[in-house]
Design a protein around this motif. Structure first.
Motif, PDB file in Angstrom:
ATOM      1  N   GLY A  39       0.798  -1.217   0.000  1.00  0.00           N
ATOM      2  CA  GLY A  39       0.000   0.000   0.000  1.00  0.00           C
ATOM      3  C   GLY A  39       0.825   1.259   0.000  1.00  0.00           C
ATOM      4  O   GLY A  39       0.299   2.373   0.057  1.00  0.00           O
ATOM      5  N   SER A  40       2.166   1.109  -0.066  1.00  0.00           N
ATOM      6  CA  SER A  40       3.033   2.286  -0.086  1.00  0.00           C
ATOM      7  C   SER A  40       3.196   2.838  -1.499  1.00  0.00           C
ATOM      8  O   SER A  40       3.824   3.871  -1.708  1.00  0.00           O
ATOM      9  CB  SER A  40       4.406   1.953   0.504  1.00  0.00           C
ATOM     10  N   ALA A  41       2.650   2.141  -2.475  1.00  0.00           N
ATOM     11  CA  ALA A  41       2.587   2.643  -3.850  1.00  0.00           C
ATOM     12  C   ALA A  41       1.164   2.458  -4.337  1.00  0.00           C
ATOM     13  O   ALA A  41       0.453   1.551  -3.899  1.00  0.00           O
ATOM     14  CB  ALA A  41       3.566   1.901  -4.757  1.00  0.00           C
ATOM     15  N   VAL A  42       0.742   3.316  -5.217  1.00  0.00           N
ATOM     16  CA  VAL A  42      -0.628   3.231  -5.745  1.00  0.00           C
ATOM     17  C   VAL A  42      -0.569   3.080  -7.251  1.00  0.00           C
ATOM     18  O   VAL A  42       0.412   3.437  -7.909  1.00  0.00           O
ATOM     19  CB  VAL A  42      -1.455   4.489  -5.371  1.00  0.00           C
ATOM     20  N   HIS A  43      -1.627   2.527  -7.779  1.00  0.00           N
ATOM     21  CA  HIS A  43      -1.728   2.350  -9.221  1.00  0.00           C
ATOM     22  C   HIS A  43      -3.168   2.648  -9.613  1.00  0.00           C
ATOM     23  O   HIS A  43      -4.100   2.201  -8.936  1.00  0.00           O
ATOM     24  CB  HIS A  43      -1.347   0.926  -9.632  1.00  0.00           C
ATOM     25  N   PRO A  44      -3.389   3.413 -10.677  1.00  0.00           N
ATOM     26  CA  PRO A  44      -4.763   3.728 -11.099  1.00  0.00           C
ATOM     27  C   PRO A  44      -5.462   2.488 -11.668  1.00  0.00           C
ATOM     28  O   PRO A  44      -5.436   2.235 -12.875  1.00  0.00           O
ATOM     29  CB  PRO A  44      -4.561   4.804 -12.181  1.00  0.00           C
ATOM     30  N   LEU A  45      -6.069   1.693 -10.774  1.00  0.00           N
ATOM     31  CA  LEU A  45      -6.670   0.421 -11.182  1.00  0.00           C
ATOM     32  C   LEU A  45      -8.147   0.541 -11.561  1.00  0.00           C
ATOM     33  O   LEU A  45      -8.754  -0.448 -11.965  1.00  0.00           O
ATOM     34  CB  LEU A  45      -6.543  -0.591 -10.040  1.00  0.00           C
ATOM     35  N   GLN A  46      -8.728   1.733 -11.437  1.00  0.00           N
ATOM     36  CA  GLN A  46     -10.160   1.851 -11.644  1.00  0.00           C
ATOM     37  C   GLN A  46     -10.587   1.361 -13.023  1.00  0.00           C
ATOM     38  O   GLN A  46     -11.553   0.594 -13.169  1.00  0.00           O
ATOM     39  CB  GLN A  46     -10.618   3.307 -11.444  1.00  0.00           C
ATOM     40  N   ASP A  47      -9.875   1.791 -14.056  1.00  0.00           N
ATOM     41  CA  ASP A  47     -10.245   1.385 -15.415  1.00  0.00           C
ATOM     42  C   ASP A  47     -10.086  -0.118 -15.602  1.00  0.00           C
ATOM     43  O   ASP A  47     -10.940  -0.776 -16.213  1.00  0.00           O
ATOM     44  CB  ASP A  47      -9.380   2.129 -16.447  1.00  0.00           C
ATOM     45  N   LEU A  48      -8.984  -0.666 -15.067  1.00  0.00           N
ATOM     46  CA  LEU A  48      -8.765  -2.102 -15.195  1.00  0.00           C
ATOM     47  C   LEU A  48      -9.847  -2.885 -14.460  1.00  0.00           C
ATOM     48  O   LEU A  48     -10.354  -3.891 -14.961  1.00  0.00           O
ATOM     49  CB  LEU A  48      -7.393  -2.488 -14.648  1.00  0.00           C
ATOM     50  N   ARG A  49     -10.197  -2.440 -13.269  1.00  0.00           N
ATOM     51  CA  ARG A  49     -11.227  -3.132 -12.501  1.00  0.00           C
ATOM     52  C   ARG A  49     -12.562  -3.087 -13.219  1.00  0.00           C
ATOM     53  O   ARG A  49     -13.328  -4.056 -13.198  1.00  0.00           O
ATOM     54  CB  ARG A  49     -11.350  -2.513 -11.105  1.00  0.00           C
ATOM     55  N   ARG A  50     -12.861  -1.983 -13.848  1.00  0.00           N
ATOM     56  CA  ARG A  50     -14.120  -1.861 -14.583  1.00  0.00           C
ATOM     57  C   ARG A  50     -14.130  -2.828 -15.772  1.00  0.00           C
ATOM     58  O   ARG A  50     -15.134  -3.482 -16.049  1.00  0.00           O
ATOM     59  CB  ARG A  50     -14.316  -0.421 -15.061  1.00  0.00           C
ATOM     60  N   GLN A  51     -12.986  -2.930 -16.464  1.00  0.00           N
ATOM     61  CA  GLN A  51     -12.920  -3.810 -17.628  1.00  0.00           C
ATOM     62  C   GLN A  51     -12.887  -5.283 -17.249  1.00  0.00           C
ATOM     63  O   GLN A  51     -13.504  -6.123 -17.911  1.00  0.00           O
ATOM     64  CB  GLN A  51     -11.674  -3.472 -18.448  1.00  0.00           C
ATOM     65  N   LEU A  52     -12.156  -5.594 -16.179  1.00  0.00           N
ATOM     66  CA  LEU A  52     -11.954  -6.991 -15.818  1.00  0.00           C
ATOM     67  C   LEU A  52     -12.923  -7.485 -14.751  1.00  0.00           C
ATOM     68  O   LEU A  52     -12.857  -8.647 -14.351  1.00  0.00           O
ATOM     69  CB  LEU A  52     -10.519  -7.196 -15.312  1.00  0.00           C
ATOM     70  N   GLY A  53     -13.827  -6.610 -14.323  1.00  0.00           N
ATOM     71  CA  GLY A  53     -14.737  -6.979 -13.239  1.00  0.00           C
ATOM     72  C   GLY A  53     -15.616  -8.170 -13.565  1.00  0.00           C
ATOM     73  O   GLY A  53     -16.030  -8.904 -12.670  1.00  0.00           O
ATOM     74  N   SER A  54     -15.914  -8.374 -14.848  1.00  0.00           N
ATOM     75  CA  SER A  54     -16.801  -9.468 -15.241  1.00  0.00           C
ATOM     76  C   SER A  54     -16.053 -10.768 -15.496  1.00  0.00           C
ATOM     77  O   SER A  54     -16.672 -11.796 -15.778  1.00  0.00           O
ATOM     78  CB  SER A  54     -17.573  -9.082 -16.508  1.00  0.00           C
ATOM     79  N   VAL A  55     -14.733 -10.745 -15.400  1.00  0.00           N
ATOM     80  CA  VAL A  55     -13.936 -11.945 -15.683  1.00  0.00           C
ATOM     81  C   VAL A  55     -13.939 -12.860 -14.466  1.00  0.00           C
ATOM     82  O   VAL A  55     -13.464 -12.491 -13.391  1.00  0.00           O
ATOM     83  CB  VAL A  55     -12.484 -11.577 -16.063  1.00  0.00           C
ATOM     84  N   THR A  56     -14.493 -14.041 -14.631  1.00  0.00           N
ATOM     85  CA  THR A  56     -14.482 -15.042 -13.556  1.00  0.00           C
ATOM     86  C   THR A  56     -13.617 -16.237 -13.928  1.00  0.00           C
ATOM     87  O   THR A  56     -13.307 -17.071 -13.078  1.00  0.00           O
ATOM     88  CB  THR A  56     -15.904 -15.539 -13.266  1.00  0.00           C
ATOM     89  N   ILE A  57     -13.226 -16.314 -15.188  1.00  0.00           N
ATOM     90  CA  ILE A  57     -12.388 -17.417 -15.644  1.00  0.00           C
ATOM     91  C   ILE A  57     -10.975 -17.212 -15.120  1.00  0.00           C
ATOM     92  O   ILE A  57     -10.392 -16.148 -15.300  1.00  0.00           O
ATOM     93  CB  ILE A  57     -12.353 -17.465 -17.187  1.00  0.00           C
ATOM     94  N   PRO A  58     -10.393 -18.194 -14.456  1.00  0.00           N
ATOM     95  CA  PRO A  58      -9.011 -18.029 -13.985  1.00  0.00           C
ATOM     96  C   PRO A  58      -8.059 -17.931 -15.162  1.00  0.00           C
ATOM     97  O   PRO A  58      -8.324 -18.454 -16.244  1.00  0.00           O
ATOM     98  CB  PRO A  58      -8.762 -19.289 -13.159  1.00  0.00           C
ATOM     99  N   GLY A  59      -6.974 -17.250 -14.951  1.00  0.00           N
ATOM    100  CA  GLY A  59      -5.983 -17.106 -16.015  1.00  0.00           C
ATOM    101  C   GLY A  59      -4.573 -17.226 -15.473  1.00  0.00           C
ATOM    102  O   GLY A  59      -4.288 -16.775 -14.358  1.00  0.00           O
ATOM    103  N   VAL A  60      -3.707 -17.864 -16.236  1.00  0.00           N
ATOM    104  CA  VAL A  60      -2.306 -18.016 -15.858  1.00  0.00           C
ATOM    105  C   VAL A  60      -1.455 -17.245 -16.855  1.00  0.00           C
ATOM    106  O   VAL A  60      -1.457 -17.560 -18.054  1.00  0.00           O
ATOM    107  CB  VAL A  60      -1.879 -19.497 -15.837  1.00  0.00           C
TER     108      VAL A  60
END
Length: 335
Positions: free
Chosen positions: A102-123
Motif C-alpha cells: 500500500g506504499s505505492a498506488v496504481h490507477p486500477l479503476q479502469d482495469l477493474r471496470r474492464q476486468l470486473g466481469s472476468v471469472t475465468i481463472p488465467g495463468v
C-alpha cells in the motif's frame, strides 16, 4: 548474515534503492521462498539473504521441498517469481511489493471496470532476460492485473536461468507473455490487447495449469458451474482425475460429482476418457476412476469391471469394484 559487498548479488545502486524501499514500507512483508533439490535454489537463497540484509522489513519464509522442481519466490497467492530480481528487474519487484504494502498506488479503476466481469481463472507467464530493455516495463504492466482481477496468476520467469522452461514453451525472445499456454505476445505489449483477450477467451480452452490452480484454491464448485454453464466437460479436465497430487484429484472428483448431481448427461461426457484411465492410471488412482464410472452409471464399463473383479486380489479395490458394479445393476455378479 550480510555477505561482503563484493559477493553481494546487488550492486551499490541496487543496495541503495532497496534501503530506501525498506524505509518507505508501511508494514512488514512476507515472501515465500520455495527451496527444492534443484541446485539453482542456492541462488534464490543468496538473493533472499542479501535482500533481507538490506530490507529487514521483508521476510523470506522458507519452504524446503525434496522435489526436483524449480525454486521460486511467491508474493501473496497471485504472484510467483522464478527469476532473481536484480539490476533492471529490481524495480518491478519492488513496485509489486509496494503495491501489496500500500506504499505505492496504481490507477486500477479502469482495469477493474474492464476486468470486473472476468471469472475465468488465467495463468500469465512473463519470460524475461537480464539486460532486456523492454522486460521491466512489461513486467510492471502485467503484475498489476491480479490486483484488478483476483482470478489471475502471474509467474515471472528468467528464461536464461531456466532455459528448459523457455524450450518447453518454445519461447525464443524476451519479453514474451503467455496466457493460459495458448495466447502469446512478444516484445512490447499493448495492455488493451491483453485485457481484451482476457475478457473474450473461451473457458473450455483453459489448460491444465489453470484448472489445477482453481482446484488447489478450493474452487471445485466454480469449475463445475463453468462446465455446467457450457454443457461441456473441458478437454483439460479429465486428466486431473489421475493427477499426482491428491488434493487436485479430490477436487476433480468433487467437481464431477457436483456436475453429475445437476446434469448427469454432461458428466457422462467424461466417461470415454475415464475408461482409458482404467488402463493407464497407476493402481493407486484406479479405484477413484472405478468409483466414478459407477457413480456416473456407465453401463458400458460393466464387462470391463467384471473382468477386473475376476482378477483382482486386493481387498480394498475389490470392494470398490463390487460397489461400482452394484451401482450399475450388477449386484452379486462375478466371473
Amino acid at each position: 548474515m550480510l555477505r561482503g559487498v563484493v559477493e553481494m548479488m546487488f550492486d551499490q545502486r541496487d543496495q541503495e534503492r532497496i534501503r530506501i524501499f525498506n524505509d518507505e514500507l508501511r508494514s512488514e512483508q512476507v515472501v515465500q521462498l520455495r527451496i527444492t533439490a534443484d541446485p539453482r535454489s542456492t541462488q534464490f537463497v543468496a538473493f533472499a539473504e542479501d535482500f533481507t540484509a538490506l530490507a529487514p522489513r521483508v521476510h523470506f519464509a522458507r519452504e524446503v521441498s525434496t522435489e526436483v522442481g524449480p525454486p521460486a519466490l511467491f508474493l501473496d497467492k497471485a504472484w510467483c517469481y522464478q527469476a532473481l530480481a536484480a539490476s533492471a528487474e529490481l524495480d518491478p519487484f519492488l513496485f509489486l511489493l509496494q503495491l501489496l504494502d500500500g506504499s505505492a498506488v496504481h490507477p486500477l479503476q479502469d482495469l477493474r471496470r474492464q476486468l470486473g466481469s472476468v471469472t475465468i481463472p488465467g495463468v500469465l507467464q512473463v519470460f524475461i532476460a537480464p539486460h532486456c530493455p523492454f522486460c521491466p516495463q512489461v513486467v510492471k504492466q502485467v503484475v498489476v492485473l491480479p490486483l484488478a482481477c483476483p482470478s489471475l496468476h502471474v509467474t515471472v520467469i528468467d528464461g536464461t536461468l531456466f532455459p528448459e522452461m523457455s524450450e518447453e514453451t518454445k519461447v525464443r525472445s524476451a519479453p514474451t507473455v503467455i496466457l493460459d499456454g495458448e495466447f502469446r505476445w512478444a516484445g512490447q505489449i499493448r495492455l488493451e490487447e491483453l485485457v481484451d483477450t482476457l475478457i473474450s477467451r473461451d473457458a473450455s480452452q483453459l489448460d491444465q495449469q489453470a484448472l489445477v490452480g482453481m482446484l488447489k484454491e478450493g474452487n471445485a464448485t466454480q469449475l463445475a458451474q463453468m462446465m455446467l454453464k457450457r454443457q461441456q466437460i473441458f478437454p483439460a479436465y479429465v486428466p486431473l482425475l489421475a493427477h499426482e497430487e491428491w488434493s487436485v484429484r479430490l477436487g476433480a472428483m468433487v467437481t464431477l460429482e457436483e456436475i453429475a448431481d445437476q446434469a448427469l448427461v454432461v458428466a457422462q461426457q467424461a466417461v470415454g476418457p475415464m475408461r482409458e484411465l482404467l488402463d493407464s492410471a497407476p493402481e493407486s488412482i484406479r479405484g477413484d476412476v472405478i468409483y466414478l464410472l459407477g457413480r456416473l452409471g456407465d453401463v458400458g464399463s460393466t464387462e470391463r469391471l467384471l473382468t477386473l473383479l475376476a482378477k483382482e486380489t486386493d481387498e480394498e479395490l475389490r470392494g470398490i469394484l463390487e460397489e461400482a458394479l452394484e451401482a450399475l445393476g450388477c449386484r452379486g455378479q462375478q466371473r
